[in-house]
Write a protein that holds these residues in place. Structure first.
Motif, PDB file in Angstrom:
ATOM      1  N   GLN A  41     -11.477   8.144  -7.486  1.00  0.00           N
ATOM      2  CA  GLN A  41     -10.875   7.111  -8.327  1.00  0.00           C
ATOM      3  C   GLN A  41      -9.913   7.717  -9.336  1.00  0.00           C
ATOM      4  O   GLN A  41      -8.860   7.142  -9.622  1.00  0.00           O
ATOM      5  N   SER A 115      -9.301   0.872   3.213  1.00  0.00           N
ATOM      6  CA  SER A 115      -9.329   1.232   1.793  1.00  0.00           C
ATOM      7  C   SER A 115      -9.249   2.739   1.591  1.00  0.00           C
ATOM      8  O   SER A 115      -8.739   3.202   0.568  1.00  0.00           O
ATOM      9  N   ASP A 137       0.929   4.894  -7.939  1.00  0.00           N
ATOM     10  CA  ASP A 137       0.995   4.308  -9.273  1.00  0.00           C
ATOM     11  C   ASP A 137       2.015   5.040 -10.132  1.00  0.00           C
ATOM     12  O   ASP A 137       2.781   4.419 -10.883  1.00  0.00           O
ATOM     13  N   ARG A 221       0.884  -3.922  -5.726  1.00  0.00           N
ATOM     14  CA  ARG A 221      -0.514  -4.359  -5.721  1.00  0.00           C
ATOM     15  C   ARG A 221      -1.180  -3.899  -7.011  1.00  0.00           C
ATOM     16  O   ARG A 221      -0.924  -2.797  -7.494  1.00  0.00           O
ATOM     17  N   MET A 222      -2.061  -4.741  -7.570  1.00  0.00           N
ATOM     18  CA  MET A 222      -2.830  -4.346  -8.735  1.00  0.00           C
ATOM     19  C   MET A 222      -4.230  -3.945  -8.296  1.00  0.00           C
ATOM     20  O   MET A 222      -4.907  -4.691  -7.576  1.00  0.00           O
ATOM     21  N   LEU A 223      -4.673  -2.764  -8.720  1.00  0.00           N
ATOM     22  CA  LEU A 223      -5.996  -2.276  -8.398  1.00  0.00           C
ATOM     23  C   LEU A 223      -7.033  -2.883  -9.341  1.00  0.00           C
ATOM     24  O   LEU A 223      -6.679  -3.395 -10.414  1.00  0.00           O
ATOM     25  N   PRO A 224      -8.305  -2.849  -8.972  1.00  0.00           N
ATOM     26  CA  PRO A 224      -9.339  -3.445  -9.825  1.00  0.00           C
ATOM     27  C   PRO A 224      -9.367  -2.896 -11.252  1.00  0.00           C
ATOM     28  O   PRO A 224      -9.771  -3.600 -12.177  1.00  0.00           O
ATOM     29  N   ASP A 225      -8.942  -1.636 -11.447  1.00  0.00           N
ATOM     30  CA  ASP A 225      -8.955  -1.058 -12.791  1.00  0.00           C
ATOM     31  C   ASP A 225      -7.679  -1.346 -13.581  1.00  0.00           C
ATOM     32  O   ASP A 225      -7.492  -0.832 -14.685  1.00  0.00           O
ATOM     33  N   GLY A 226      -6.788  -2.183 -13.037  1.00  0.00           N
ATOM     34  CA  GLY A 226      -5.591  -2.584 -13.748  1.00  0.00           C
ATOM     35  C   GLY A 226      -4.346  -1.785 -13.419  1.00  0.00           C
ATOM     36  O   GLY A 226      -3.236  -2.175 -13.831  1.00  0.00           O
ATOM     37  N   ARG A 227      -4.474  -0.666 -12.689  1.00  0.00           N
ATOM     38  CA  ARG A 227      -3.295   0.099 -12.302  1.00  0.00           C
ATOM     39  C   ARG A 227      -2.497  -0.663 -11.248  1.00  0.00           C
ATOM     40  O   ARG A 227      -3.072  -1.276 -10.351  1.00  0.00           O
ATOM     41  N   LYS A 228      -1.174  -0.595 -11.347  1.00  0.00           N
ATOM     42  CA  LYS A 228      -0.299  -1.189 -10.350  1.00  0.00           C
ATOM     43  C   LYS A 228       0.252  -0.089  -9.455  1.00  0.00           C
ATOM     44  O   LYS A 228       0.588   1.001  -9.930  1.00  0.00           O
ATOM     45  N   ASP A 290      -7.620   7.816  -1.077  1.00  0.00           N
ATOM     46  CA  ASP A 290      -7.663   6.405  -1.453  1.00  0.00           C
ATOM     47  C   ASP A 290      -6.378   5.759  -0.958  1.00  0.00           C
ATOM     48  O   ASP A 290      -5.286   6.038  -1.480  1.00  0.00           O
TER      49      ASP A 290
END
Length: 313
Positions: A41, A115, A137, A221-228, A290
């Motif tokens: 991650q 994924s 990112d 795309r936006m990842l669950p932790d807020g990173r684009k 990832d």
């Protein structure tokens, strides 16, 4: 067992993370999965080096020990020709050694994508053959600084991809998988039904090839932790989607059908080249990537090279 990271100024985390060890990799993956996932991650890619992994069956066992659902190649919409070695493991790409496979997120040109990716170097290349890795990112942040309107257009409009697929596999092309293989069908009627279900536009060509255009897909795309992230296949399409059936300039448009010009992509390509880290393979290496955070590719090579892959849902 030691865990280190490659020194890099490419992101806020050193890239890739490197786990240097010895002994049994399946046991290590099973026993240390939370630690591995935390590294993944943060960094986006983890390289396992020095473990005892003598062949494809051992690689398969390592993937099974990691304990996440497999995404079989046969069920994917990948346009690359690959050969299964085990149920979980297949060759990374059967394109000729002289072919460059440019940076991309695996299967981002389709509505169905993995994924995570596992790679395993069974035979290290004699010359060349590195796997470039790029943090998507970081690329997006730098592209937004240089071309904010373009990034906004990608985020708003998305993209559509067009491929012409042959009736039989063409291993001479980096995107030579047949429509029969990709769609898991034998007849045109079944292919048409599958494409309709997936929301594709399609057209049959005189030589039996199939021209198919994806529905509108995300480019950002936006990842669950807020990173684009710059999650797409645009760089690969503009640089490498050319063969006797396909032209790179006709392979992608914005999601509304308006063209994406080469000059639009120039900054993204330049930034990706500057950010790329070349993973120089050693026999026995395993890399976990990832797929939402990191793009990958393949440099041309000479001599033997055998890198195997597996997909995680």
């Amino acid at each position: 067992m030691t865990e280190t990271m490659k020194t890099s100024n490419r992101s806020d985390a050193e890239f890739p993370a490197i786990v240097a060890g010895e002994g049994d990799l399946p046991s290590y993956l099973s026993e240390h999965k939370p630690r591995i996932d935390a590294l993944l991650q943060k960094s986006g890619a983890v390289l396992f080096r020095g473990f005892d992994l003598p062949g494809a069956d051992n690689f398969d066992a390592a993937i099974a020990a990691y304990g996440e659902p497999n995404f079989p190649y046969a069920e994917s919409l990948s346009n690359a020709v690959r050969v299964n070695v085990t149920d979980r493991v297949f060759t990374a790409n059967e394109a000729p050694p002289s072919t460059s496979i440019y940076l991309h997120h695996e299967m981002a040109q389709t509505p169905i994508y993995p994924s995570k990716l596992f790679f395993y170097c069974e035979i290290a290349p004699g010359k060349g053959g590195a796997t470039p890795l790029c943090r998507s990112d970081v690329l997006l942040d730098k592209l937004a600084e240089q071309a904010p309107d373009l990034v906004a257009a990608f985020a708003e409009k998305g993209v559509r991809y067009t491929n012409v697929l042959p009736p039989e596999d063409d291993a001479g092309s980096g995107q030579g998988r047949s429509w029969r293989s990709m769609l898991s069908v034998t007849e045109r009627e079944s292919a048409e039904a599958r494409l309709n279900d997936l929301g594709y536009d399609w057209q049959w060509m005189e030589d039996g090839s199939l021209r198919m255009t994806s529905p509108r897909l995300d480019a950002v795309r936006m990842l669950p932790d807020g990173r684009k992230v710059f999650f797409n296949q645009l760089i690969a399409a503009f640089r490498g989607w050319s063969d006797k059936r396909n032209e790179a300039s006709k392979s992608v448009t914005f999601g509304d059908g308006t063209p994406i010009m080469p000059e639009d992509m120039a900054a993204a390509i330049q930034i990706s080249d500057a950010l790329s880290y070349d993973l120089e393979w050693q026999a026995g290496d395993v890399a976990l990537v990832d797929n939402f955070l990191v793009m990958h590719g393949r440099r041309p090579f000479a001599g033997k090279r055998r890198v195997l892959a597996s997909l995680i849902l």
